[in-house]
Write a protein that holds these residues in place. Structure first.
Motif, PDB file in Angstrom:
ATOM      1  N   ASN A  76     -16.500 -12.913  11.000  1.00 14.97           N
ATOM      2  CA  ASN A  76     -15.580 -13.861  11.642  1.00 14.97           C
ATOM      3  C   ASN A  76     -14.092 -13.561  11.407  1.00 14.97           C
ATOM      4  OD1 ASN A  76     -15.411 -14.717   9.006  1.00 14.97           O
ATOM      5  ND2 ASN A  76     -16.262 -16.758   9.346  1.00 14.97           N
ATOM      6  N   CYS A  77     -13.777 -12.389  10.831  1.00 20.83           N
ATOM      7  CA  CYS A  77     -12.375 -12.001  10.636  1.00 20.83           C
ATOM      8  C   CYS A  77     -12.176 -10.565  11.096  1.00 20.83           C
ATOM      9  CB  CYS A  77     -12.015 -11.979   9.150  1.00 20.83           C
ATOM     10  SG  CYS A  77     -12.127 -13.550   8.377  1.00 20.83           S
ATOM     11  N   TYR A  78     -10.949 -10.261  11.473  1.00 18.71           N
ATOM     12  CA  TYR A  78     -10.612  -8.870  11.799  1.00 18.71           C
ATOM     13  C   TYR A  78      -9.916  -8.262  10.583  1.00 18.71           C
ATOM     14  CZ  TYR A  78      -9.578  -4.886  14.731  1.00 18.71           C
ATOM     15  OH  TYR A  78      -9.551  -3.618  15.273  1.00 18.71           O
ATOM     16  N   ILE A  79     -10.321  -7.047  10.201  1.00 14.73           N
ATOM     17  CA  ILE A  79      -9.763  -6.395   9.015  1.00 14.73           C
ATOM     18  C   ILE A  79      -9.173  -5.043   9.423  1.00 14.73           C
ATOM     19  CG2 ILE A  79     -10.272  -5.502   6.697  1.00 14.73           C
ATOM     20  CD1 ILE A  79     -12.592  -7.478   6.562  1.00 14.73           C
ATOM     21  N   ALA A  80      -7.919  -4.821   9.039  1.00 18.22           N
ATOM     22  CA  ALA A  80      -7.259  -3.549   9.387  1.00 18.22           C
ATOM     23  C   ALA A  80      -6.238  -3.212   8.300  1.00 18.22           C
ATOM     24  CB  ALA A  80      -6.593  -3.659  10.756  1.00 18.22           C
ATOM     25  N   ASN A  81      -5.519  -2.133   8.517  1.00 17.47           N
ATOM     26  CA  ASN A  81      -4.524  -1.665   7.545  1.00 17.47           C
ATOM     27  C   ASN A  81      -3.192  -1.370   8.224  1.00 17.47           C
ATOM     28  OD1 ASN A  81      -5.841  -1.330   4.865  1.00 17.47           O
ATOM     29  ND2 ASN A  81      -7.248  -0.008   6.007  1.00 17.47           N
ATOM     30  N   ILE A  82      -2.154  -1.283   7.405  1.00 19.84           N
ATOM     31  CA  ILE A  82      -0.828  -0.884   7.919  1.00 19.84           C
ATOM     32  C   ILE A  82      -0.881   0.565   8.409  1.00 19.84           C
ATOM     33  CG2 ILE A  82       1.586  -0.405   7.272  1.00 19.84           C
ATOM     34  CD1 ILE A  82       1.090  -3.366   7.286  1.00 19.84           C
ATOM     35  N   VAL A  83      -1.406   1.473   7.590  1.00 19.33           N
ATOM     36  CA  VAL A  83      -1.586   2.851   8.078  1.00 19.33           C
ATOM     37  C   VAL A  83      -3.075   3.132   8.254  1.00 19.33           C
ATOM     38  CG1 VAL A  83       0.580   3.762   7.145  1.00 19.33           C
ATOM     39  CG2 VAL A  83      -1.511   4.020   5.797  1.00 19.33           C
ATOM     40  N   LYS A  84      -3.387   3.877   9.301  1.00 25.13           N
ATOM     41  CA  LYS A  84      -4.794   4.092   9.696  1.00 25.13           C
ATOM     42  C   LYS A  84      -5.409   5.344   9.078  1.00 25.13           C
ATOM     43  CE  LYS A  84      -4.407   0.747  12.816  1.00 25.13           C
ATOM     44  NZ  LYS A  84      -4.325  -0.591  12.215  1.00 25.13           N
ATOM     45  N   CYS A  85      -4.585   6.156   8.416  1.00 22.06           N
ATOM     46  CA  CYS A  85      -5.112   7.391   7.814  1.00 22.06           C
ATOM     47  C   CYS A  85      -4.797   7.393   6.319  1.00 22.06           C
ATOM     48  CB  CYS A  85      -4.485   8.618   8.476  1.00 22.06           C
ATOM     49  SG  CYS A  85      -4.861   8.702  10.241  1.00 22.06           S
ATOM     50  N   ARG A  86      -5.683   8.002   5.550  1.00 23.78           N
ATOM     51  CA  ARG A  86      -5.557   7.952   4.095  1.00 23.78           C
ATOM     52  C   ARG A  86      -4.351   8.746   3.578  1.00 23.78           C
ATOM     53  NH1 ARG A  86      -9.080  10.949  -0.583  1.00 23.78           N
ATOM     54  NH2 ARG A  86      -8.277   9.678  -2.306  1.00 23.78           N
ATOM     55  N   PRO A  87      -3.483   8.097   2.789  1.00 19.71           N
ATOM     56  CA  PRO A  87      -2.441   8.860   2.113  1.00 19.71           C
ATOM     57  C   PRO A  87      -3.075   9.690   0.984  1.00 19.71           C
ATOM     58  CG  PRO A  87      -1.839   6.530   2.313  1.00 19.71           C
ATOM     59  CD  PRO A  87      -3.305   6.652   2.627  1.00 19.71           C
ATOM     60  N   PRO A  88      -2.674  10.956   0.831  1.00 21.28           N
ATOM     61  CA  PRO A  88      -3.276  11.816  -0.190  1.00 21.28           C
ATOM     62  C   PRO A  88      -3.247  11.164  -1.573  1.00 21.28           C
ATOM     63  CG  PRO A  88      -1.712  13.046   1.159  1.00 21.28           C
ATOM     64  CD  PRO A  88      -1.609  11.612   1.585  1.00 21.28           C
ATOM     65  N   ARG A  89      -4.316  11.319  -2.300  1.00 25.41           N
ATOM     66  CA  ARG A  89      -4.488  10.761  -3.649  1.00 25.41           C
ATOM     67  C   ARG A  89      -4.171   9.260  -3.716  1.00 25.41           C
ATOM     68  NH1 ARG A  89      -1.917  15.165  -3.620  1.00 25.41           N
ATOM     69  NH2 ARG A  89       0.070  14.149  -3.996  1.00 25.41           N
ATOM     70  N   ASN A  90      -4.349   8.571  -2.599  1.00 28.58           N
ATOM     71  CA  ASN A  90      -4.141   7.111  -2.535  1.00 28.58           C
ATOM     72  C   ASN A  90      -2.729   6.666  -2.914  1.00 28.58           C
ATOM     73  OD1 ASN A  90      -6.797   7.039  -1.850  1.00 28.58           O
ATOM     74  ND2 ASN A  90      -7.511   6.239  -3.817  1.00 28.58           N
ATOM     75  N   ARG A  91      -1.754   7.543  -2.709  1.00 29.97           N
ATOM     76  CA  ARG A  91      -0.376   7.099  -2.963  1.00 29.97           C
ATOM     77  C   ARG A  91      -0.003   6.028  -1.937  1.00 29.97           C
ATOM     78  NH1 ARG A  91       2.135   8.859   1.309  1.00 29.97           N
ATOM     79  NH2 ARG A  91       2.068  11.004   2.032  1.00 29.97           N
ATOM     80  N   ASP A  92       1.087   5.284  -2.254  1.00 35.26           N
ATOM     81  CA  ASP A  92       1.576   4.297  -1.286  1.00 35.26           C
ATOM     82  C   ASP A  92       1.974   5.017   0.003  1.00 35.26           C
ATOM     83  OD1 ASP A  92       1.324   2.394  -3.251  1.00 35.26           O
ATOM     84  OD2 ASP A  92       3.485   2.173  -3.618  1.00 35.26           O
ATOM     85  N   PRO A  93       1.682   4.421   1.155  1.00 32.67           N
ATOM     86  CA  PRO A  93       2.152   5.063   2.397  1.00 32.67           C
ATOM     87  C   PRO A  93       3.680   5.071   2.444  1.00 32.67           C
ATOM     88  CG  PRO A  93       1.075   2.928   2.846  1.00 32.67           C
ATOM     89  CD  PRO A  93       0.910   3.198   1.389  1.00 32.67           C
ATOM     90  N   LEU A  94       4.244   6.191   2.888  1.00 34.69           N
ATOM     91  CA  LEU A  94       5.702   6.294   2.988  1.00 34.69           C
ATOM     92  C   LEU A  94       6.199   5.405   4.119  1.00 34.69           C
ATOM     93  CD1 LEU A  94       6.010  10.224   2.870  1.00 34.69           C
ATOM     94  CD2 LEU A  94       6.155   8.582   0.955  1.00 34.69           C
ATOM     95  N   GLN A  95       7.461   5.044   4.020  1.00 37.24           N
ATOM     96  CA  GLN A  95       8.075   4.216   5.064  1.00 37.24           C
ATOM     97  C   GLN A  95       7.953   4.905   6.432  1.00 37.24           C
ATOM     98  OE1 GLN A  95       8.698   0.959   5.837  1.00 37.24           O
ATOM     99  NE2 GLN A  95       8.944   1.006   3.612  1.00 37.24           N
ATOM    100  N   THR A  96       8.142   6.219   6.458  1.00 35.54           N
ATOM    101  CA  THR A  96       8.058   6.951   7.738  1.00 35.54           C
ATOM    102  C   THR A  96       6.633   6.887   8.295  1.00 35.54           C
ATOM    103  OG1 THR A  96       7.724   8.962   6.433  1.00 35.54           O
ATOM    104  CG2 THR A  96       9.938   8.600   7.303  1.00 35.54           C
ATOM    105  N   GLU A  97       5.638   6.943   7.410  1.00 32.47           N
ATOM    106  CA  GLU A  97       4.239   6.865   7.858  1.00 32.47           C
ATOM    107  C   GLU A  97       3.935   5.459   8.376  1.00 32.47           C
ATOM    108  OE1 GLU A  97       2.890  10.180   4.520  1.00 32.47           O
ATOM    109  OE2 GLU A  97       2.592   8.056   4.120  1.00 32.47           O
ATOM    110  N   GLN A  98       4.446   4.467   7.660  1.00 31.11           N
ATOM    111  CA  GLN A  98       4.231   3.078   8.097  1.00 31.11           C
ATOM    112  C   GLN A  98       4.874   2.858   9.467  1.00 31.11           C
ATOM    113  OE1 GLN A  98       5.077  -0.006   5.189  1.00 31.11           O
ATOM    114  NE2 GLN A  98       4.827   1.433   3.515  1.00 31.11           N
TER     115      GLN A  98
END
Ligand code: URA
Length: 191
Positions: A76-98
Protein backbone atom coordinates in the motif's frame (compact mmCIF):
# COMPACT_ATOMS: atom_id res chain seq x y z
CA UNK A 1 0.06 2.19 -15.29
CA UNK A 2 1.12 2.84 -18.84
CA UNK A 3 2.72 6.16 -17.92
CA UNK A 4 4.76 4.64 -15.10
CA UNK A 5 5.85 1.72 -17.30
CA UNK A 6 7.03 4.11 -19.97
CA UNK A 7 8.89 6.15 -17.38
CA UNK A 8 10.46 3.00 -15.95
CA UNK A 9 11.66 1.80 -19.32
CA UNK A 10 13.27 5.18 -20.09
CA UNK A 11 14.84 5.25 -16.63
CA UNK A 12 16.31 1.76 -17.06
CA UNK A 13 18.56 3.01 -19.84
CA UNK A 14 19.55 6.27 -18.13
CA UNK A 15 23.16 7.34 -18.49
CA UNK A 16 22.91 10.87 -17.13
CA UNK A 17 25.61 10.39 -14.48
CA UNK A 18 28.67 8.16 -13.95
CA UNK A 19 26.81 5.82 -11.57
CA UNK A 20 25.45 4.11 -14.69
CA UNK A 21 28.94 2.72 -15.37
CA UNK A 22 29.15 0.69 -12.16
CA UNK A 23 25.54 -0.36 -11.63
CA UNK A 24 24.18 -3.86 -12.15
CA UNK A 25 20.58 -2.65 -12.18
CA UNK A 26 18.67 0.59 -12.06
CA UNK A 27 16.53 0.58 -8.92
CA UNK A 28 13.47 2.41 -10.17
CA UNK A 29 10.93 2.01 -7.34
CA UNK A 30 8.12 -0.34 -6.28
CA UNK A 31 4.57 -0.16 -5.08
CA UNK A 32 1.04 0.58 -6.21
CA UNK A 33 0.55 3.78 -8.19
CA UNK A 34 -2.82 4.50 -6.62
CA UNK A 35 -1.34 4.93 -3.16
CA UNK A 36 -1.26 8.19 -1.25
CA UNK A 37 2.05 7.55 0.51
CA UNK A 38 5.63 7.52 -0.76
CA UNK A 39 8.76 6.56 1.22
CA UNK A 40 12.01 7.90 -0.22
CA UNK A 41 15.48 6.61 0.66
CA UNK A 42 18.85 7.88 -0.50
CA UNK A 43 20.10 5.29 -2.97
CA UNK A 44 20.48 1.56 -3.59
CA UNK A 45 22.96 -0.56 -1.66
CA UNK A 46 24.57 -3.80 -2.79
CA UNK A 47 21.50 -6.05 -2.54
CA UNK A 48 19.27 -3.49 -4.19
CA UNK A 49 21.75 -3.05 -7.04
CA UNK A 50 21.84 -6.81 -7.60
CA UNK A 51 18.07 -7.22 -7.46
CA UNK A 52 16.86 -3.97 -9.02
CA UNK A 53 14.48 -3.34 -6.11
CA UNK A 54 14.67 -0.76 -3.31
CA UNK A 55 15.22 -1.71 0.31
CA UNK A 56 15.74 -5.47 -0.03
CA UNK A 57 18.92 -5.74 2.09
CA UNK A 58 19.20 -5.58 5.91
CA UNK A 59 17.93 -1.97 6.05
CA UNK A 60 15.02 -3.00 3.87
CA UNK A 61 14.03 -5.85 6.14
CA UNK A 62 14.06 -3.41 9.02
CA UNK A 63 11.99 -0.93 7.02
CA UNK A 64 9.42 -3.66 6.35
CA UNK A 65 9.16 -4.28 10.10
CA UNK A 66 8.80 -0.57 10.83
CA UNK A 67 6.02 -0.23 8.25
CA UNK A 68 4.14 -3.30 9.41
CA UNK A 69 3.83 -1.77 12.90
CA UNK A 70 1.61 0.90 11.37
CA UNK A 71 -0.22 -1.34 8.87
CA UNK A 72 1.83 -0.14 5.94
CA UNK A 73 4.00 -2.11 3.56
CA UNK A 74 4.91 -2.65 -0.07
CA UNK A 75 1.28 -3.49 -0.87
CA UNK A 76 0.00 0.00 0.00
CA UNK A 77 3.01 2.37 -0.28
CA UNK A 78 5.36 3.40 -3.05
CA UNK A 79 9.07 3.08 -2.19
CA UNK A 80 11.87 4.75 -4.16
CA UNK A 81 15.20 6.53 -3.76
CA UNK A 82 16.77 9.89 -4.57
CA UNK A 83 19.34 8.20 -6.82
CA UNK A 84 18.41 5.10 -8.80
CA UNK A 85 21.90 3.59 -9.14
CA UNK A 86 24.22 2.39 -6.40
CA UNK A 87 26.99 4.77 -5.33
CA UNK A 88 30.28 2.80 -5.12
CA UNK A 89 30.96 1.35 -1.66
CA UNK A 90 27.63 2.84 -0.49
CA UNK A 91 29.04 6.34 -0.19
CA UNK A 92 26.57 9.23 0.00
CA UNK A 93 25.34 10.19 -3.47
CA UNK A 94 27.10 13.33 -4.71
CA UNK A 95 25.10 16.49 -5.26
CA UNK A 96 25.76 16.19 -9.02
CA UNK A 97 24.42 12.61 -9.01
CA UNK A 98 21.35 13.66 -7.05
CA UNK A 99 20.71 16.53 -9.44
CA UNK A 100 21.11 14.27 -12.47
CA UNK A 101 18.64 11.76 -11.02
CA UNK A 102 15.98 13.79 -9.22
CA UNK A 103 13.94 14.32 -12.39
CA UNK A 104 12.97 10.64 -12.38
CA UNK A 105 11.62 10.91 -8.84
CA UNK A 106 9.78 14.11 -9.71
CA UNK A 107 8.06 12.32 -12.59
CA UNK A 108 7.21 9.33 -10.40
CA UNK A 109 5.74 11.72 -7.84
CA UNK A 110 3.69 13.51 -10.52
CA UNK A 111 2.18 10.19 -11.63
CA UNK A 112 1.42 8.98 -8.11
CA UNK A 113 0.27 12.35 -6.81
CA UNK A 114 0.78 11.36 -3.15
CA UNK A 115 -0.77 13.06 -0.11
CA UNK A 116 2.19 12.12 2.12
CA UNK A 117 5.93 11.82 1.44
CA UNK A 118 8.18 10.32 4.12
CA UNK A 119 11.93 10.88 3.69
CA UNK A 120 14.10 8.11 5.05
CA UNK A 121 17.19 9.76 6.49
CA UNK A 122 19.13 12.96 6.15
CA UNK A 123 20.07 12.81 2.47
CA UNK A 124 16.47 12.40 1.28
CA UNK A 125 15.22 15.06 3.72
CA UNK A 126 17.86 17.55 2.53
CA UNK A 127 16.96 16.97 -1.10
CA UNK A 128 13.19 16.91 -0.69
CA UNK A 129 12.24 19.03 2.32
CA UNK A 130 14.99 21.63 2.83
CA UNK A 131 18.67 21.89 1.96
CA UNK A 132 19.63 22.58 5.58
CA UNK A 133 17.32 19.98 7.15
CA UNK A 134 18.66 18.66 10.49
CA UNK A 135 17.39 15.13 10.97
CA UNK A 136 18.32 14.88 14.68
CA UNK A 137 16.40 18.02 15.48
CA UNK A 138 13.54 17.88 13.02
CA UNK A 139 12.63 14.21 12.45
CA UNK A 140 8.93 13.53 12.84
CA UNK A 141 7.83 17.13 12.19
CA UNK A 142 5.31 17.74 9.42
CA UNK A 143 5.40 20.42 6.75
CA UNK A 144 2.86 20.92 4.01
CA UNK A 145 3.89 22.13 0.55
CA UNK A 146 1.66 22.25 -2.52
CA UNK A 147 -0.95 20.06 -0.87
CA UNK A 148 1.50 17.31 0.11
CA UNK A 149 2.47 16.49 3.71
CA UNK A 150 6.20 15.89 4.19
CA UNK A 151 8.13 14.41 7.09
CA UNK A 152 11.43 12.63 7.66
CA UNK A 153 12.44 9.82 9.97
CA UNK A 154 15.82 8.25 10.71
CA UNK A 155 17.11 5.98 7.98
CA UNK A 156 16.60 2.29 8.81
CA UNK A 157 20.39 1.72 8.51
CA UNK A 158 20.93 4.35 11.22
CA UNK A 159 18.37 2.55 13.40
CA UNK A 160 20.16 -0.76 12.88
CA UNK A 161 23.46 0.85 13.97
CA UNK A 162 22.11 2.94 16.83
CA UNK A 163 19.28 1.45 18.88
CA UNK A 164 19.01 4.60 21.00
CA UNK A 165 17.26 6.27 18.05
CA UNK A 166 14.47 3.67 17.97
CA UNK A 167 12.07 5.10 20.60
CA UNK A 168 11.94 8.44 18.76
CA UNK A 169 11.28 6.63 15.51
CA UNK A 170 8.49 4.63 17.09
CA UNK A 171 6.79 7.92 18.01
CA UNK A 172 7.39 9.21 14.46
CA UNK A 173 5.81 6.07 12.99
CA UNK A 174 2.71 6.54 15.13
CA UNK A 175 2.48 10.09 13.88
CA UNK A 176 2.70 8.82 10.28
CA UNK A 177 -0.14 6.40 11.02
CA UNK A 178 -2.26 9.30 12.33
CA UNK A 179 -1.53 11.35 9.23
CA UNK A 180 -2.44 8.43 6.96
CA UNK A 181 -5.74 7.97 8.85
CA UNK A 182 -6.41 11.66 8.47
CA UNK A 183 -5.54 12.27 4.81
CA UNK A 184 -5.71 8.88 3.05
CA UNK A 185 -7.67 6.38 5.17
CA UNK A 186 -8.60 4.30 2.08
CA UNK A 187 -4.99 3.20 1.85
CA UNK A 188 -5.42 1.12 5.02
CA UNK A 189 -7.98 -1.01 3.17
CA UNK A 190 -5.60 -1.86 0.32
CA UNK A 191 -4.65 -5.54 0.20
N1 URA B 1 19.23 2.41 1.56
C1 URA B 1 18.52 3.29 0.82
O1 URA B 1 18.52 4.49 1.08
N2 URA B 1 17.81 2.80 -0.19
C2 URA B 1 17.74 1.52 -0.50
O2 URA B 1 17.05 1.16 -1.46
C3 URA B 1 18.49 0.62 0.29
C4 URA B 1 19.23 1.09 1.31
Amino acid sequence: MEQMEQLRSRCLSCNQCPLCETRHNVVFGVGPENTGVMFIGEGPGEQEDLKGEPFVGPAGRYLDEMLSIIDLGRHNCYIANIVKCRPPRNRDPLQTEQDACIGWLRQQTAIISPRIIVCLGRIAAMKIIREDYRITREHGRWVQKNGIWFTAIYHPSALLRDVSKRPDTFADLLSIREKVREVCPELLQMQ
